[in-house]
Design a protein around this motif. Sequence first.
Motif, PDB file in Angstrom:
ATOM      1  N   UNK A  71     -15.340 -16.533 -27.081  1.00 32.97           N
ATOM      2  CA  UNK A  71     -14.757 -17.780 -26.579  1.00 32.97           C
ATOM      3  C   UNK A  71     -13.651 -18.277 -27.499  1.00 32.97           C
ATOM      4  N   UNK A  72     -13.904 -18.203 -28.814  1.00 34.78           N
ATOM      5  CA  UNK A  72     -12.892 -18.696 -29.751  1.00 34.78           C
ATOM      6  C   UNK A  72     -11.669 -17.780 -29.813  1.00 34.78           C
ATOM      7  N   UNK A  73     -11.847 -16.490 -29.543  1.00 35.52           N
ATOM      8  CA  UNK A  73     -10.689 -15.595 -29.453  1.00 35.52           C
ATOM      9  C   UNK A  73      -9.779 -16.049 -28.322  1.00 35.52           C
ATOM     10  N   UNK A  74     -10.374 -16.407 -27.185  1.00 32.98           N
ATOM     11  CA  UNK A  74      -9.585 -16.897 -26.061  1.00 32.98           C
ATOM     12  C   UNK A  74      -8.875 -18.199 -26.425  1.00 32.98           C
ATOM     13  N   UNK A  75      -9.612 -19.151 -26.982  1.00 34.19           N
ATOM     14  CA  UNK A  75      -9.027 -20.444 -27.341  1.00 34.19           C
ATOM     15  C   UNK A  75      -7.940 -20.272 -28.401  1.00 34.19           C
ATOM     16  N   UNK A  76      -8.199 -19.419 -29.398  1.00 30.36           N
ATOM     17  CA  UNK A  76      -7.271 -19.227 -30.496  1.00 30.36           C
ATOM     18  C   UNK A  76      -5.981 -18.542 -30.111  1.00 30.36           C
ATOM     19  N   UNK A  77      -5.930 -17.967 -28.924  1.00 36.33           N
ATOM     20  CA  UNK A  77      -4.706 -17.335 -28.437  1.00 36.33           C
ATOM     21  C   UNK A  77      -4.064 -18.119 -27.293  1.00 36.33           C
ATOM     22  N   UNK A  78      -4.879 -18.634 -26.389  1.00 35.34           N
ATOM     23  CA  UNK A  78      -4.336 -19.382 -25.261  1.00 35.34           C
ATOM     24  C   UNK A  78      -3.718 -20.712 -25.706  1.00 35.34           C
ATOM     25  N   UNK A  79      -4.414 -21.429 -26.595  1.00 36.95           N
ATOM     26  CA  UNK A  79      -3.932 -22.750 -27.007  1.00 36.95           C
ATOM     27  C   UNK A  79      -2.558 -22.686 -27.682  1.00 36.95           C
ATOM     28  N   UNK A  80      -2.323 -21.782 -28.656  1.00 37.19           N
ATOM     29  CA  UNK A  80      -0.977 -21.721 -29.242  1.00 37.19           C
ATOM     30  C   UNK A  80       0.095 -21.330 -28.229  1.00 37.19           C
ATOM     31  N   UNK A  81      -0.235 -20.386 -27.341  1.00 41.21           N
ATOM     32  CA  UNK A  81       0.737 -19.972 -26.327  1.00 41.21           C
ATOM     33  C   UNK A  81       1.175 -21.168 -25.487  1.00 41.21           C
ATOM     34  N   UNK A  82       0.214 -21.971 -25.050  1.00 38.99           N
ATOM     35  CA  UNK A  82       0.515 -23.140 -24.236  1.00 38.99           C
ATOM     36  C   UNK A  82       1.252 -24.205 -25.044  1.00 38.99           C
ATOM     37  N   UNK A  83       0.747 -24.498 -26.243  1.00 40.16           N
ATOM     38  CA  UNK A  83       1.293 -25.601 -27.032  1.00 40.16           C
ATOM     39  C   UNK A  83       2.678 -25.294 -27.581  1.00 40.16           C
ATOM     40  N   UNK A 133     -22.283  -9.794 -37.024  1.00 41.01           N
ATOM     41  CA  UNK A 133     -23.690  -9.915 -36.640  1.00 41.01           C
ATOM     42  C   UNK A 133     -23.884  -9.239 -35.283  1.00 41.01           C
ATOM     43  N   UNK A 134     -24.849  -8.376 -35.179  1.00 44.54           N
ATOM     44  CA  UNK A 134     -25.103  -7.655 -33.925  1.00 44.54           C
ATOM     45  C   UNK A 134     -26.012  -8.493 -33.035  1.00 44.54           C
ATOM     46  N   UNK A 135     -25.407  -9.559 -32.492  1.00 47.77           N
ATOM     47  CA  UNK A 135     -26.149 -10.479 -31.634  1.00 47.77           C
ATOM     48  C   UNK A 135     -25.280 -10.877 -30.451  1.00 47.77           C
ATOM     49  N   UNK A 136     -25.778 -10.736 -29.208  1.00 48.54           N
ATOM     50  CA  UNK A 136     -24.985 -11.115 -28.036  1.00 48.54           C
ATOM     51  C   UNK A 136     -24.526 -12.569 -28.074  1.00 48.54           C
ATOM     52  N   UNK A 137     -25.393 -13.469 -28.513  1.00 47.30           N
ATOM     53  CA  UNK A 137     -25.035 -14.885 -28.572  1.00 47.30           C
ATOM     54  C   UNK A 137     -23.921 -15.107 -29.584  1.00 47.30           C
ATOM     55  N   UNK A 138     -24.047 -14.481 -30.753  1.00 42.40           N
ATOM     56  CA  UNK A 138     -23.022 -14.582 -31.793  1.00 42.40           C
ATOM     57  C   UNK A 138     -21.678 -14.096 -31.259  1.00 42.40           C
ATOM     58  N   UNK A 139     -21.669 -12.966 -30.575  1.00 41.63           N
ATOM     59  CA  UNK A 139     -20.424 -12.391 -30.072  1.00 41.63           C
ATOM     60  C   UNK A 139     -19.827 -13.234 -28.952  1.00 41.63           C
ATOM     61  N   UNK A 140     -20.672 -13.852 -28.122  1.00 44.16           N
ATOM     62  CA  UNK A 140     -20.159 -14.714 -27.054  1.00 44.16           C
ATOM     63  C   UNK A 140     -19.411 -15.912 -27.633  1.00 44.16           C
ATOM     64  N   UNK A 144      -8.523 -20.272 -36.246  1.00 42.64           N
ATOM     65  CA  UNK A 144      -9.693 -19.882 -35.466  1.00 42.64           C
ATOM     66  C   UNK A 144      -9.559 -18.457 -34.947  1.00 42.64           C
ATOM     67  N   UNK A 145      -8.346 -18.089 -34.546  1.00 42.53           N
ATOM     68  CA  UNK A 145      -8.116 -16.742 -34.037  1.00 42.53           C
ATOM     69  C   UNK A 145      -8.403 -15.692 -35.110  1.00 42.53           C
ATOM     70  N   UNK A 146      -7.830 -15.898 -36.297  1.00 42.02           N
ATOM     71  CA  UNK A 146      -8.035 -14.940 -37.381  1.00 42.02           C
ATOM     72  C   UNK A 146      -9.495 -14.822 -37.777  1.00 42.02           C
ATOM     73  N   UNK A 147     -10.158 -15.954 -37.865  1.00 38.25           N
ATOM     74  CA  UNK A 147     -11.581 -15.951 -38.213  1.00 38.25           C
ATOM     75  C   UNK A 147     -12.389 -15.228 -37.137  1.00 38.25           C
ATOM     76  N   UNK A 148     -12.041 -15.452 -35.886  1.00 34.72           N
ATOM     77  CA  UNK A 148     -12.773 -14.833 -34.772  1.00 34.72           C
ATOM     78  C   UNK A 148     -12.668 -13.314 -34.813  1.00 34.72           C
ATOM     79  N   UNK A 149     -11.461 -12.797 -35.031  1.00 39.48           N
ATOM     80  CA  UNK A 149     -11.288 -11.347 -35.120  1.00 39.48           C
ATOM     81  C   UNK A 149     -12.182 -10.752 -36.209  1.00 39.48           C
ATOM     82  N   UNK A 150     -12.251 -11.443 -37.351  1.00 35.48           N
ATOM     83  CA  UNK A 150     -12.979 -10.911 -38.497  1.00 35.48           C
ATOM     84  C   UNK A 150     -14.491 -11.097 -38.377  1.00 35.48           C
ATOM     85  N   UNK A 151     -14.923 -12.211 -37.811  1.00 33.05           N
ATOM     86  CA  UNK A 151     -16.345 -12.558 -37.810  1.00 33.05           C
ATOM     87  C   UNK A 151     -17.115 -11.991 -36.621  1.00 33.05           C
ATOM     88  N   UNK A 152     -16.433 -11.650 -35.539  1.00 34.46           N
ATOM     89  CA  UNK A 152     -17.131 -11.263 -34.314  1.00 34.46           C
ATOM     90  C   UNK A 152     -18.113 -10.117 -34.532  1.00 34.46           C
TER      91      UNK A 152
END
Length: 342
Positions: free
Chosen positions: A117-129, A106-113, A95-103
Amino acid sequence: MVLQNIWFFLWGLLWAIFFMTDGFVFGMGTMYPFLGKTEEEKRIMINSVGPLWDGNEVWLITAGGVTFAAFPDVYATMFSTLYTPLMLILFALILRGVSFEFRGKVDSPKWKRVWDTTIFIGNFAPALLFGVAFANIFQGIPFDENGIFQGTLITLLNPYGLIGGVVFVLMFIVHGSLWLAIKTEGDLQARAIQTGKRLWPVMVGAIVVCLIASAVFTDLYDNYLANPVLFLILVLAVAGLLGIKVFMGKEAWFKAWGCSCLSIVGVTFFGVAGLFPRLYPSSINADLSLTAHNASSSPLTLKIMLVVVVIFIPIVLAYQTWAYKLFSDKVTEEDLSHEEAY
């Protein structure tokens, strides 16, 4: 037995290098929604790790590959008993890798939001786990004589496991804040520095709690008491932690980041040295524990692998050193206009 001991050390070293290199990416991603106030700042944060994050994954693949090839019984039992957290880590990294590439596609605020969110999840979750998983390994995994896990995911979320998770998250956030101090400027750099300075004492406190908890929940200190020279590992970790504080005060951010690398290696090896020669202890019956001596591949396999490592690890280190030097400059708003920028 010498070969098994060498590979035990290499196994721990590869995990330590992975945490040291990819740790600042985990930390950047965890801070990402809180430090990035504007679109430009968010893109600068992503581009500060953009050329490096996928190269850091080499060490994760290598650590997993070494576990598979040098200690196949450990690999089989680990990926059976820790199947759920390891799969969650895998999905989060994808998810992290996809997020970096896909963000930025599309030039859309909703798309980027969504991708923010997935950038945060894709980095925080592995750190914790990763912290939870290794803390559980240090205290022992409840698996029986058939290698079957006697518990659930909740079993792993025990007090010591959660303490390990918190320690890893805090170490990586401080590590990431120092990286951003090196790679950014202006208000973003100031916020990163402030985050590192504020969380440093919290991180140190969490590590102290973990060291005390290790005496209660694990037998890691048995090796240290039997071989006092091992306490030099703790000295190494403490020196790194104090170095972070000293060099932050001098605004020597690269040196502070280097000390953070040292502390991460020291903390990782604290547990690895305490485990030796066990790689995967059973909390149900100590006789079922998998060690470097009873779970290794044949001597011929270990010899061949050692030759491969001696040849290729220096090549990987040279490549990564070159990459870090090549992309050592600060990331500015001007860099965001380049076609290859995230």
